[in-house]
Design a protein around this motif. Structure first.
Motif, PDB file in Angstrom:
ATOM      1  N   ALA A  47     -36.027  -3.876  35.378  1.00  0.00           N
ATOM      2  CA  ALA A  47     -35.847  -5.270  35.788  1.00  0.00           C
ATOM      3  C   ALA A  47     -36.002  -6.143  34.562  1.00  0.00           C
ATOM      4  CB  ALA A  47     -36.875  -5.651  36.847  1.00  0.00           C
ATOM      5  N   THR A  48     -35.111  -7.139  34.422  1.00  0.00           N
ATOM      6  CA  THR A  48     -35.129  -7.978  33.223  1.00  0.00           C
ATOM      7  C   THR A  48     -34.638  -9.380  33.549  1.00  0.00           C
ATOM      8  OG1 THR A  48     -34.301  -8.190  30.962  1.00  0.00           O
ATOM      9  CG2 THR A  48     -32.807  -7.228  32.588  1.00  0.00           C
ATOM     10  N   HIS A  49     -35.094 -10.327  32.719  1.00  0.00           N
ATOM     11  CA  HIS A  49     -34.592 -11.695  32.772  1.00  0.00           C
ATOM     12  C   HIS A  49     -33.709 -11.981  31.565  1.00  0.00           C
ATOM     13  CE1 HIS A  49     -38.093 -12.098  35.530  1.00  0.00           C
ATOM     14  NE2 HIS A  49     -37.254 -12.919  36.185  1.00  0.00           N
ATOM     15  N   ALA A  50     -33.391 -10.952  30.763  1.00  0.00           N
ATOM     16  CA  ALA A  50     -32.585 -11.143  29.559  1.00  0.00           C
ATOM     17  C   ALA A  50     -31.200 -11.643  29.952  1.00  0.00           C
ATOM     18  CB  ALA A  50     -32.468  -9.832  28.782  1.00  0.00           C
ATOM     19  N   PRO A  51     -30.692 -12.682  29.256  1.00  0.00           N
ATOM     20  CA  PRO A  51     -29.369 -13.231  29.619  1.00  0.00           C
ATOM     21  C   PRO A  51     -28.199 -12.414  29.088  1.00  0.00           C
ATOM     22  CG  PRO A  51     -30.326 -14.499  27.816  1.00  0.00           C
ATOM     23  CD  PRO A  51     -31.375 -13.505  28.221  1.00  0.00           C
ATOM     24  N   THR A  52     -28.400 -11.638  28.016  1.00  0.00           N
ATOM     25  CA  THR A  52     -27.299 -10.891  27.392  1.00  0.00           C
ATOM     26  C   THR A  52     -27.751  -9.471  27.044  1.00  0.00           C
ATOM     27  OG1 THR A  52     -27.913 -11.534  25.139  1.00  0.00           O
ATOM     28  CG2 THR A  52     -26.429 -13.036  26.357  1.00  0.00           C
ATOM     29  N   PRO A  53     -26.795  -8.559  26.784  1.00  0.00           N
ATOM     30  CA  PRO A  53     -27.172  -7.209  26.345  1.00  0.00           C
ATOM     31  C   PRO A  53     -27.986  -7.214  25.055  1.00  0.00           C
ATOM     32  CG  PRO A  53     -24.914  -7.213  27.109  1.00  0.00           C
ATOM     33  CD  PRO A  53     -25.340  -8.638  27.090  1.00  0.00           C
ATOM     34  N   ASP A  54     -27.635  -8.094  24.106  1.00  0.00           N
ATOM     35  CA  ASP A  54     -28.416  -8.173  22.867  1.00  0.00           C
ATOM     36  C   ASP A  54     -29.861  -8.574  23.155  1.00  0.00           C
ATOM     37  OD1 ASP A  54     -27.317  -7.249  20.583  1.00  0.00           O
ATOM     38  OD2 ASP A  54     -26.596  -9.172  19.823  1.00  0.00           O
ATOM     39  N   ALA A  55     -30.017  -9.533  24.072  1.00  0.00           N
ATOM     40  CA  ALA A  55     -31.363  -9.971  24.435  1.00  0.00           C
ATOM     41  C   ALA A  55     -32.124  -8.852  25.143  1.00  0.00           C
ATOM     42  CB  ALA A  55     -31.297 -11.222  25.322  1.00  0.00           C
ATOM     43  N   LEU A  56     -31.400  -8.052  25.941  1.00  0.00           N
ATOM     44  CA  LEU A  56     -32.033  -6.912  26.618  1.00  0.00           C
ATOM     45  C   LEU A  56     -32.567  -5.914  25.589  1.00  0.00           C
ATOM     46  CD1 LEU A  56     -32.630  -5.157  29.142  1.00  0.00           C
ATOM     47  CD2 LEU A  56     -30.299  -4.240  28.901  1.00  0.00           C
ATOM     48  N   LEU A  57     -31.762  -5.624  24.563  1.00  0.00           N
ATOM     49  CA  LEU A  57     -32.207  -4.696  23.523  1.00  0.00           C
ATOM     50  C   LEU A  57     -33.413  -5.249  22.774  1.00  0.00           C
ATOM     51  CD1 LEU A  57     -28.767  -3.500  22.119  1.00  0.00           C
ATOM     52  CD2 LEU A  57     -30.324  -2.239  23.599  1.00  0.00           C
ATOM     53  N   ALA A  58     -33.360  -6.551  22.465  1.00  0.00           N
ATOM     54  CA  ALA A  58     -34.491  -7.165  21.763  1.00  0.00           C
ATOM     55  C   ALA A  58     -35.752  -7.094  22.613  1.00  0.00           C
ATOM     56  CB  ALA A  58     -34.148  -8.620  21.416  1.00  0.00           C
ATOM     57  N   GLU A  59     -35.572  -7.291  23.915  1.00  0.00           N
ATOM     58  CA  GLU A  59     -36.701  -7.203  24.840  1.00  0.00           C
ATOM     59  C   GLU A  59     -37.323  -5.809  24.811  1.00  0.00           C
ATOM     60  OE1 GLU A  59     -36.500  -9.131  28.964  1.00  0.00           O
ATOM     61  OE2 GLU A  59     -36.263  -6.992  29.397  1.00  0.00           O
ATOM     62  N   ARG A  60     -36.488  -4.764  24.537  1.00  0.00           N
ATOM     63  CA  ARG A  60     -36.981  -3.383  24.479  1.00  0.00           C
ATOM     64  C   ARG A  60     -37.366  -2.983  23.066  1.00  0.00           C
ATOM     65  NH1 ARG A  60     -38.511  -2.474  29.180  1.00  0.00           N
ATOM     66  NH2 ARG A  60     -38.482  -0.214  28.774  1.00  0.00           N
ATOM     67  N   GLY A  61     -37.406  -3.956  22.154  1.00  0.00           N
ATOM     68  CA  GLY A  61     -37.842  -3.670  20.792  1.00  0.00           C
ATOM     69  C   GLY A  61     -36.766  -3.066  19.911  1.00  0.00           C
TER      70      GLY A  61
END
Length: 335
Positions: A47-61
């Protein structure tokens, strides 16, 4: 407010509007999206609130590099239920015909790496690791192009069909006496191709028969022997059309009283007209045949000089044998 303003992306709208939108997004990020992230082959649902795939990756380090592989556009909106595949590029070394190049690649396999680099290869070339091998960190891929090799081809030799008249079968009926089998021919070539790999030249090195074919023997019914005599009366041309098993042979003549003869043949039959000596490797003993100018005969004897396409016709008198002498004949096998 100064630190917040530094995080704002450039875009349309007033400065105050952008501040308001950012504050609203932080205060109310909305419902979480459930996405599947496949990272270097390992899948996880999160589950994520990341707006973009790049933001999702950043969220996962994960800080994505330019040569990393991503299945979707990095700045596209991330939607609920979406699957994002990411593969980090790894350092690899490619050695092609002694020429080395080092690079980073996110290709999943060795074959995909070579395709991405425009390196052509086929089954004749030497390649290690194998094309299907996964691309690992610091792997060294060796490619040696081969432009000359030896090729061996094996082909089947068709089963020949020999048809024989069978006066013991009703006319129009047939019977398989021997199924036979196909032969095998081996041909070996030397193959060389041009430097541009577009054309090849083949040179014959060897051709040999590994296994000779064995004929399929089929008996064709012609009814009683009288019917065969009728066929013979129609002339040699008609008989040839009906007897595809005709053999061209050289014939001599003998009698029961010839020098070294005992009067009894190898099959136990008394020597005389209608009993002929054959090479059993060509015509098995007991085979019935029709010989124009001689008549019906049975392969019932052998002889030391009768080898290959030779046949010795039995006669009842020396005069008849001498008159026949030695001549080429056609033998029609019956059964």
């Amino acid at each position: 407010m100064l630190s917040l303003g530094l995080l704002l992306p450039l875009g349309s709208g007033s400065f105050a509007d952008r501040i308001a939108n950012t504050v609203a997004a932080v205060a109310d990020p909305g419902p979480a999206k459930h996405v599947t992230l496949i990272r270097d082959g390992v899948s996880e649902t999160l589950a994520t609130h990341a707006p973009t795939p790049d933001a999702l990756l950043a969220e996962r380090g994960v800080l994505r590099a330019a040569d990393d592989a991503l299945s979707v556009a990095p700045q596209s909106p991330l939607t609920d239920g979406e699957t994002v595949s990411y593969r980090a590029a790894v350092p690899v070394t490619i050695i092609v015909d002694g020429q080395t190049r080092q690079l980073r690649s996110a290709a999943p396999t060795v074959g995909a790496l070579l395709a991405s680099q425009g390196v052509a290869y086929d089954r004749h070339d030497e390649l290690a690791p194998a094309p299907a091998a996964p691309l690992e960190n610091d792997v060294v891929v060796n490619v040696r192009h081969v432009d000359a090799w030896t090729e061996t081809v094996r082909n089947a030799i068709r089963v020949p069909v020999v048809k024989r008249f069978a006066y013991t079968l009703p006319a129009g009926k047939s019977q398989v006496i021997s199924a036979g089998h196909a032969g095998i021919r081996e041909v070996r070539y030397s193959v060389a191709r041009t430097p541009d790999r577009r054309a090849t030249r083949r040179t014959l090195l060897l051709a040999r028969v590994l296994r000779a074919p064995q004929a399929r023997i089929v008996a064709e019914g012609v009814g009683e022997y009288a019917a065969l005599a009728h066929f013979a009366e129609r002339g040699i041309a008609g008989t040839l059309r009906l007897a595809s098993s005709a053999l061209s042979m050289v014939a001599t003549a003998y009698t029961a009283s010839c020098g070294g003869c005992t009067g009894t043949t190898a099959s136990g039959r008394p020597a005389g007209h209608g009993v002929v000596a054959v090479d059993p490797a060509v015509i098995p003993l007991g085979t019935h045949m029709y010989i124009p100018g001689y008549g019906h005969a049975v392969a019932g004897d052998t002889g030391g000089a009768i080898r290959g396409n030779r046949i010795d016709l039995g006669f009842n008198s020396n005069a008849a044998a001498n008159e026949f002498g030695r001549r080429p004949i056609t033998v029609y096998l019956i059964k």
